[in-house]
Scaffold this motif. Sequence first.
Motif, PDB file in Angstrom:
ATOM      1  N   PRO A  17      68.621  27.942  68.932  1.00  0.00           N
ATOM      2  CA  PRO A  17      69.636  28.307  67.940  1.00  0.00           C
ATOM      3  C   PRO A  17      69.017  28.419  66.553  1.00  0.00           C
ATOM      4  CG  PRO A  17      69.836  25.997  68.519  1.00  0.00           C
ATOM      5  CD  PRO A  17      68.790  26.592  69.434  1.00  0.00           C
ATOM      6  N   VAL A  18      69.542  29.339  65.784  1.00  0.00           N
ATOM      7  CA  VAL A  18      69.096  29.496  64.402  1.00  0.00           C
ATOM      8  C   VAL A  18      70.040  28.687  63.531  1.00  0.00           C
ATOM      9  CG1 VAL A  18      68.745  31.115  62.514  1.00  0.00           C
ATOM     10  CG2 VAL A  18      68.195  31.789  64.863  1.00  0.00           C
ATOM     11  N   GLU A  19      69.506  27.683  62.900  1.00  0.00           N
ATOM     12  CA  GLU A  19      70.296  26.813  62.032  1.00  0.00           C
ATOM     13  C   GLU A  19      70.331  27.406  60.633  1.00  0.00           C
ATOM     14  OE1 GLU A  19      71.742  23.719  62.633  1.00  0.00           O
ATOM     15  OE2 GLU A  19      71.277  23.799  64.772  1.00  0.00           O
ATOM     16  N   PRO A  20      71.511  27.698  60.126  1.00  0.00           N
ATOM     17  CA  PRO A  20      71.556  28.186  58.748  1.00  0.00           C
ATOM     18  C   PRO A  20      71.140  27.066  57.799  1.00  0.00           C
ATOM     19  CG  PRO A  20      73.781  27.776  59.566  1.00  0.00           C
ATOM     20  CD  PRO A  20      72.830  27.552  60.715  1.00  0.00           C
ATOM     21  N   PRO A  21      70.472  27.424  56.711  1.00  0.00           N
ATOM     22  CA  PRO A  21      70.077  26.377  55.773  1.00  0.00           C
ATOM     23  C   PRO A  21      71.312  25.705  55.174  1.00  0.00           C
ATOM     24  CG  PRO A  21      69.632  28.547  54.868  1.00  0.00           C
ATOM     25  CD  PRO A  21      70.098  28.743  56.270  1.00  0.00           C
ATOM     26  N   ARG A  22      71.270  24.412  55.087  1.00  0.00           N
ATOM     27  CA  ARG A  22      72.383  23.641  54.530  1.00  0.00           C
ATOM     28  C   ARG A  22      72.250  23.557  53.022  1.00  0.00           C
ATOM     29  NH1 ARG A  22      76.381  22.342  58.226  1.00  0.00           N
ATOM     30  NH2 ARG A  22      75.410  22.070  60.246  1.00  0.00           N
ATOM     31  N   ALA A  23      73.335  23.835  52.340  1.00  0.00           N
ATOM     32  CA  ALA A  23      73.349  23.727  50.885  1.00  0.00           C
ATOM     33  C   ALA A  23      74.292  22.594  50.497  1.00  0.00           C
ATOM     34  CB  ALA A  23      73.821  25.040  50.269  1.00  0.00           C
ATOM     35  N   THR A  24      73.935  21.919  49.442  1.00  0.00           N
ATOM     36  CA  THR A  24      74.839  20.897  48.919  1.00  0.00           C
ATOM     37  C   THR A  24      76.005  21.602  48.240  1.00  0.00           C
ATOM     38  OG1 THR A  24      73.778  20.791  46.768  1.00  0.00           O
ATOM     39  CG2 THR A  24      72.891  19.333  48.503  1.00  0.00           C
ATOM     40  N   LEU A  25      77.063  20.874  47.976  1.00  0.00           N
ATOM     41  CA  LEU A  25      78.214  21.442  47.281  1.00  0.00           C
ATOM     42  C   LEU A  25      77.800  21.979  45.920  1.00  0.00           C
ATOM     43  CD1 LEU A  25      81.214  22.049  47.095  1.00  0.00           C
ATOM     44  CD2 LEU A  25      81.569  19.707  46.268  1.00  0.00           C
ATOM     45  N   GLU A  26      76.941  21.260  45.230  1.00  0.00           N
ATOM     46  CA  GLU A  26      76.490  21.692  43.916  1.00  0.00           C
ATOM     47  C   GLU A  26      75.711  23.006  44.013  1.00  0.00           C
ATOM     48  OE1 GLU A  26      75.991  18.516  45.088  1.00  0.00           O
ATOM     49  OE2 GLU A  26      77.622  17.625  43.918  1.00  0.00           O
ATOM     50  N   GLU A  27      74.842  23.137  45.033  1.00  0.00           N
ATOM     51  CA  GLU A  27      74.084  24.375  45.221  1.00  0.00           C
ATOM     52  C   GLU A  27      75.019  25.534  45.548  1.00  0.00           C
ATOM     53  OE1 GLU A  27      69.885  22.599  46.981  1.00  0.00           O
ATOM     54  OE2 GLU A  27      71.557  22.981  48.347  1.00  0.00           O
ATOM     55  N   PHE A  28      76.012  25.279  46.399  1.00  0.00           N
ATOM     56  CA  PHE A  28      76.986  26.303  46.768  1.00  0.00           C
ATOM     57  C   PHE A  28      77.762  26.780  45.546  1.00  0.00           C
ATOM     58  CE2 PHE A  28      81.333  27.391  48.197  1.00  0.00           C
ATOM     59  CZ  PHE A  28      81.019  28.515  48.954  1.00  0.00           C
ATOM     60  N   LEU A  29      78.242  25.847  44.735  1.00  0.00           N
ATOM     61  CA  LEU A  29      78.992  26.209  43.539  1.00  0.00           C
ATOM     62  C   LEU A  29      78.113  26.968  42.542  1.00  0.00           C
ATOM     63  CD1 LEU A  29      81.140  22.987  43.049  1.00  0.00           C
ATOM     64  CD2 LEU A  29      81.867  25.214  43.950  1.00  0.00           C
ATOM     65  N   ALA A  30      76.849  26.587  42.434  1.00  0.00           N
ATOM     66  CA  ALA A  30      75.925  27.293  41.543  1.00  0.00           C
ATOM     67  C   ALA A  30      75.714  28.727  42.036  1.00  0.00           C
ATOM     68  CB  ALA A  30      74.595  26.549  41.463  1.00  0.00           C
ATOM     69  N   GLU A  31      75.617  28.917  43.347  1.00  0.00           N
ATOM     70  CA  GLU A  31      75.467  30.265  43.897  1.00  0.00           C
ATOM     71  C   GLU A  31      76.720  31.094  43.640  1.00  0.00           C
ATOM     72  OE1 GLU A  31      74.029  30.604  47.913  1.00  0.00           O
ATOM     73  OE2 GLU A  31      72.548  29.013  47.577  1.00  0.00           O
ATOM     74  N   LEU A  32      77.888  30.484  43.756  1.00  0.00           N
ATOM     75  CA  LEU A  32      79.126  31.199  43.453  1.00  0.00           C
ATOM     76  C   LEU A  32      79.171  31.612  41.987  1.00  0.00           C
ATOM     77  CD1 LEU A  32      81.955  29.322  45.407  1.00  0.00           C
ATOM     78  CD2 LEU A  32      80.998  31.579  45.859  1.00  0.00           C
ATOM     79  N   ASP A  33      78.744  30.717  41.103  1.00  0.00           N
ATOM     80  CA  ASP A  33      78.706  31.050  39.684  1.00  0.00           C
ATOM     81  C   ASP A  33      77.754  32.221  39.424  1.00  0.00           C
ATOM     82  OD1 ASP A  33      80.564  29.146  38.964  1.00  0.00           O
ATOM     83  OD2 ASP A  33      79.063  27.625  38.450  1.00  0.00           O
ATOM     84  N   ASP A  34      76.589  32.202  40.079  1.00  0.00           N
ATOM     85  CA  ASP A  34      75.630  33.301  39.933  1.00  0.00           C
ATOM     86  C   ASP A  34      76.235  34.609  40.440  1.00  0.00           C
ATOM     87  OD1 ASP A  34      73.790  31.543  38.885  1.00  0.00           O
ATOM     88  OD2 ASP A  34      72.630  31.350  40.749  1.00  0.00           O
ATOM     89  N   PHE A  35      76.929  34.538  41.564  1.00  0.00           N
ATOM     90  CA  PHE A  35      77.558  35.721  42.152  1.00  0.00           C
ATOM     91  C   PHE A  35      78.618  36.295  41.220  1.00  0.00           C
ATOM     92  CE2 PHE A  35      80.846  37.618  44.915  1.00  0.00           C
ATOM     93  CZ  PHE A  35      80.079  38.628  45.502  1.00  0.00           C
ATOM     94  N   ALA A  36      79.377  35.433  40.571  1.00  0.00           N
ATOM     95  CA  ALA A  36      80.483  35.865  39.712  1.00  0.00           C
ATOM     96  C   ALA A  36      80.022  36.279  38.322  1.00  0.00           C
ATOM     97  CB  ALA A  36      81.504  34.734  39.598  1.00  0.00           C
ATOM     98  N   GLU A  37      78.762  36.047  38.001  1.00  0.00           N
ATOM     99  CA  GLU A  37      78.268  36.358  36.660  1.00  0.00           C
ATOM    100  C   GLU A  37      78.447  37.846  36.362  1.00  0.00           C
ATOM    101  OE1 GLU A  37      73.973  36.270  34.549  1.00  0.00           O
ATOM    102  OE2 GLU A  37      74.561  34.462  35.644  1.00  0.00           O
TER     103      GLU A  37
END
Length: 83
Positions: free
Chosen positions: A40-60
């Motif tokens: 199985p290919v395990e997707p990389p796990r992100a912390t909540l803080e990393e996820f929120l930072a990625e969302l902020d980058d996406f919404a920039e």
Amino acid sequence: MTVMLELRPEVEERALAQARAQGLSLESYLAAVIAAQVLPVEPPRATLEEFLAELDDFAEGTEDIPVLPPEALTREAIYGDHN
């Protein structure tokens, strides 16, 4: 584990070409192909803080996008004069 495979000539030819292109023996190449299909290919796990930072980058840069009025999302507005 040892497994013996009977490959069609065209499959053997392409597998050998792929193995050579990657600098591998045919056995190593086929073992890697099988492992990639079976494990199985395990997707990389992100912390909540990393996820929120990625969302902020996406919404920039989206701050100036206008908000659509509710009327723009009605069936009539979307499909106009056809169904």
